[in-house]
Design an enzyme around this catalytic site. Structure first.
Site, mmCIF file in Angstrom:
data_model
loop_
_atom_site.group_PDB
_atom_site.id
_atom_site.type_symbol
_atom_site.label_atom_id
_atom_site.label_comp_id
_atom_site.label_asym_id
_atom_site.label_seq_id
_atom_site.Cartn_x
_atom_site.Cartn_y
_atom_site.Cartn_z
ATOM 1 N N CYS A 1 4.819 12.559 5.811
ATOM 2 C CA CYS A 1 4.747 11.130 6.163
ATOM 3 C C CYS A 1 6.163 10.616 6.451
ATOM 4 O O CYS A 1 7.109 10.944 5.721
ATOM 5 C CB CYS A 1 4.141 10.348 5.004
ATOM 6 N N HIS B 1 -5.045 14.254 -1.840
ATOM 7 C CA HIS B 1 -5.593 14.345 -3.194
ATOM 8 C C HIS B 1 -6.995 13.746 -3.212
ATOM 9 O O HIS B 1 -7.252 12.742 -3.882
ATOM 10 C CB HIS B 1 -4.659 13.644 -4.188
ATOM 11 N N ASN C 1 -1.643 7.778 -6.499
ATOM 12 C CA ASN C 1 -1.726 6.356 -6.142
ATOM 13 C C ASN C 1 -3.038 5.735 -6.594
ATOM 14 O O ASN C 1 -3.101 4.553 -6.912
ATOM 15 C CB ASN C 1 -1.431 6.148 -4.647
ATOM 16 N N CYS D 1 -4.163 5.231 4.049
ATOM 17 C CA CYS D 1 -2.939 4.605 4.536
ATOM 18 C C CYS D 1 -2.578 5.285 5.864
ATOM 19 O O CYS D 1 -3.201 6.282 6.254
ATOM 20 C CB CYS D 1 -1.818 4.823 3.526
ATOM 21 N N HIS E 1 4.835 15.907 -9.444
ATOM 22 C CA HIS E 1 4.200 15.549 -8.162
ATOM 23 C C HIS E 1 4.885 16.281 -6.996
ATOM 24 O O HIS E 1 6.117 16.333 -6.928
ATOM 25 C CB HIS E 1 4.272 14.042 -7.950
ATOM 26 N N SER F 1 -5.180 12.040 -7.667
ATOM 27 C CA SER F 1 -4.391 11.217 -6.749
ATOM 28 C C SER F 1 -3.530 10.235 -7.538
ATOM 29 O O SER F 1 -4.042 9.358 -8.242
ATOM 30 C CB SER F 1 -5.342 10.462 -5.809
ATOM 31 N N GLU G 1 5.396 15.469 -3.949
ATOM 32 C CA GLU G 1 6.335 14.647 -3.155
ATOM 33 C C GLU G 1 7.700 14.587 -3.846
ATOM 34 O O GLU G 1 8.748 14.693 -3.196
ATOM 35 C CB GLU G 1 5.774 13.233 -2.980
HETATM 36 S S1 SF4 Z 1 4.230 7.372 1.870
HETATM 37 FE FE1 SF4 Z 1 2.298 8.129 1.077
HETATM 38 S S2 SF4 Z 1 1.127 6.267 0.645
HETATM 39 FE FE2 SF4 Z 1 2.795 5.675 2.020
HETATM 40 S S3 SF4 Z 1 1.955 5.780 4.123
HETATM 41 FE FE3 SF4 Z 1 2.921 7.754 3.637
HETATM 42 S S4 SF4 Z 1 1.291 9.033 2.843
HETATM 43 FE FE4 SF4 Z 1 0.602 6.932 2.727
#
Ligand code: SF4
Length: 280
Positions: free
Chosen positions: A94, A39, A218, A12, A122, A216, A124
């Protein structure tokens, strides 16, 4: 046997940016990543060979060391500690995760009890919680709402990789309990796109192969979605894991890959399946 790659598969935007920047940083000198950058063990290994070591704590770093903050982000306390230690910070959080962090902070400022819909362990989620205040909670599933005590004003954000159905399921349950509910849908578009194109493909093929790290979130979500479609599904990290038996009777095989799966691994898988096709 026909082999179809999902329309949206693999890196991504956030992961691509993190990988490219980390390799660039490695070319300028040794660096350290706080936790695995993505991951995907194979890509993390490639990065290590280029000079970016994974460390699990800031304790092992010294003034002047370059530390990479991965796309999952970190709580503000970790960034403050890195600054206090005099580290050079390369922050690759991100932007979509940053948005979830900011929404959590805003809800907290407005006096809501923040609920993060996501996986408790997780990184995040941990980073979002750091912005969400001491009374914030993590809820993993709609079923978990019943056993939890909430305040009357609830503010909700999602881990960016959540399946929309799980997020909306939790929100509906919270609606039954709260006097006031404010919701930010912070699921990122890349995740939603990968999930949609995986589901569409799974509906059309005999067998699905999902490529990506077993650690991972996702990628494992894509595996679950394929299985929910009732499809025979295999989760692999590398092409070497493919067994001929899986595909020998399949008319059509679908391939998808998590947002942290590099193109070179997807290409390996496609090559291996083509070889199965031609009997090489
Ligand atoms: S939030 Fe996570 S899945 Fe979405 S673009 Fe950012 S890194 Fe990628």
């Amino acid at each position: 046997m026909k082999i179809i790659l999902a329309e949206k598969a693999g890196f991504c935007f956030g992961v691509k940016r993190a990988i490219e920047t980390a390799f660039k940083a490695a070319s300028k000198g040794r660096g350290y990543c706080l936790g695995p950058l993505i991951h995907n063990p194979q890509e993390v290994d490639r990065l290590r060979r280029e000079g970016v070591e994974t460390v699990e704590s800031l304790d092992v770093l010294s003034t002047g060391d370059a530390v990479i903050i991965r796309s999952h982000g970190v709580p503000p306390s970790v960034l403050a500690r890195a600054r206090d230690k005099g580290l050079t910070i390369i922050d690759l959080t991100c932007p979509f995760v940053g948005k979830a962090q900011r929404h959590a902070a805003l809800l907290r400022e407005e006096g809501y009890q923040v609920v993060v819909v996501g996986e408790k362990k997780h990184p995040e989620v941990h980073s979002i919680l750091g912005h969400a205040g001491p009374d914030a909670l993590v809820v993993e599933t709609p079923e978990a709402v019943a056993g939890t005590q909430f305040q009357q004003r609830i503010g909700v954000v999602a881990q960016t990789t959540q399946a929309y159905s799980n997020f909306s399921g939790v929100v509906l349950k919270l609606l039954e309990l709260s006097k006031e509910l404010k919701i930010f849908n912070t699921i990122c578009t890349s995740t939603a796109e990968r999930q949609e194109s995986t589901q569409t493909l799974a509906g059309k093929v005999d067998v699905m192969i999902v490529v990506g790290g077993r650690n991972s979130a996702n990628t494992t979500r894509l595996v679950s979605l394929c299985r929910e479609e009732g499809k025979q599904t295999y989760h692999i990290e590398t092409a070497d894991e493919i067994q001929s038996d899986w595909v020998k009777d399949a008319g059509t095989v679908g391939i998808t890959a998590g947002a942290s799966t590099p193109d070179w691994i997807i290409d390996d898988v496609l090559r291996r399946l083509q070889a199965e096709n031609t009997g090489q």
